[in-house]
Design a protein around this motif. Structure first.
Motif, PDB file in Angstrom:
ATOM      1  N   SER A  67     -73.759  29.963 -25.212  1.00 32.77           N
ATOM      2  CA  SER A  67     -73.740  28.404 -25.899  1.00 32.77           C
ATOM      3  C   SER A  67     -74.826  27.217 -25.079  1.00 32.77           C
ATOM      4  CB  SER A  67     -72.163  27.544 -26.156  1.00 32.77           C
ATOM      5  OG  SER A  67     -71.224  27.956 -26.832  1.00 32.77           O
ATOM      6  N   GLU A  68     -74.770  26.474 -26.494  1.00 29.34           N
ATOM      7  CA  GLU A  68     -76.055  25.456 -25.463  1.00 29.34           C
ATOM      8  C   GLU A  68     -75.474  24.779 -24.850  1.00 29.34           C
ATOM      9  OE1 GLU A  68     -79.383  23.563 -27.244  1.00 29.34           O
ATOM     10  OE2 GLU A  68     -79.393  25.042 -29.625  1.00 29.34           O
ATOM     11  N   VAL A  69     -76.403  24.413 -23.684  1.00 27.43           N
ATOM     12  CA  VAL A  69     -75.928  23.451 -22.690  1.00 27.43           C
ATOM     13  C   VAL A  69     -77.275  22.692 -22.214  1.00 27.43           C
ATOM     14  CG1 VAL A  69     -75.285  23.083 -19.910  1.00 27.43           C
ATOM     15  CG2 VAL A  69     -74.702  26.233 -21.428  1.00 27.43           C
ATOM     16  N   GLU A  83     -68.815  31.061 -27.446  1.00 34.76           N
ATOM     17  CA  GLU A  83     -69.866  31.103 -28.287  1.00 34.76           C
ATOM     18  C   GLU A  83     -69.510  29.661 -28.443  1.00 34.76           C
ATOM     19  OE1 GLU A  83     -70.183  33.683 -31.143  1.00 34.76           O
ATOM     20  OE2 GLU A  83     -70.391  34.933 -29.253  1.00 34.76           O
ATOM     21  N   GLN A  86     -69.610  23.470 -26.976  1.00 31.52           N
ATOM     22  CA  GLN A  86     -69.379  22.163 -27.017  1.00 31.52           C
ATOM     23  C   GLN A  86     -69.142  21.077 -25.070  1.00 31.52           C
ATOM     24  OE1 GLN A  86     -68.680  19.729 -30.269  1.00 31.52           O
ATOM     25  NE2 GLN A  86     -69.765  21.046 -31.836  1.00 31.52           N
TER      26      GLN A  86
END
Length: 190
Positions: A67-69, A83, A86
């Protein structure tokens, strides 16, 4: 001096200074701080003199992150982030944590080593989850059918509010039908 039963020890303590409530201020001959809530004042002094050691920002090369961090986050060695996770700003995930798919973790939260957060759970802002806690595992749900037991899927989540602290090795199971909710400001231990 948070408890009056220790009042006599003001005269014999080997301390360099004391924190006392206003009624005992004149009984202390040592250097002193006077406060209406000496135990809370002590907590703040100790925190000031012993700040937490910051972890390096970014993702450790041994972590698996799907996932974006945010750049302000810290993801430790051998951590796994699933996945659609948040993460808020300044989240710290220590080594060995496993964060399941669809988890949400709020700003300034800290997960110490080996915490497991199962899928779809929600952790609020400024949460502290101590080492080896398990958030969102299945509750103990089984139905008897003849001579055997059938597992009942636990379909709720765990939703943890803001400013919550969860002690080491604590397990908070997901609900069978509804969410397990831990309200804002709750402090719990194993």
């Amino acid at each position: 001096l948070a408890n009056p039963k220790y009042r006599q020890q003001l005269q014999t303590t080997g301390a360099s200074a004391v924190i006392v409530p206003p009624p005992f201020a004149s009984e202390a001959t040592l250097p002193r701080s006077v406060h209406g809530n000496p135990y809370a004042y002590y907590a703040r002094v100790v925190a000031l003199l012993n700040p937490p050691r910051p972890r390096p920002r970014g993702i450790h090369p041994s972590a698996v992150v799907c996932s974006e961090v945010p750049p302000s986050a810290s993801i430790g060695e051998n951590a796994v982030v699933g996945e659609n996770v948040q993460l808020g700003e300044n989240v710290t995930i220590y080594p060995g944590c496993v964060i399941g798919d669809g988890v949400s973790i709020g700003d300034d939260s800290v997960l110490y080593p080996n915490v497991v957060v199962y899928h779809a759970c929600v952790i609020g802002n400024r949460a502290v989850i101590q080492a080896s806690a398990v958030i969102g595992g299945d509750g103990f749900g089984f139905a008897r059918e003849g001579e055997r037991w059938i597992k009942i899927p636990q379909i709720g989540r765990v939703v943890i509010g803001d400013d919550v602290e969860v002690g080491a090795n604590t397990s908070i199971d997901r609900g069978a039908l509804d969410d397990t909710v831990i309200g804002d400001g709750v402090k719990l231990d194993n």
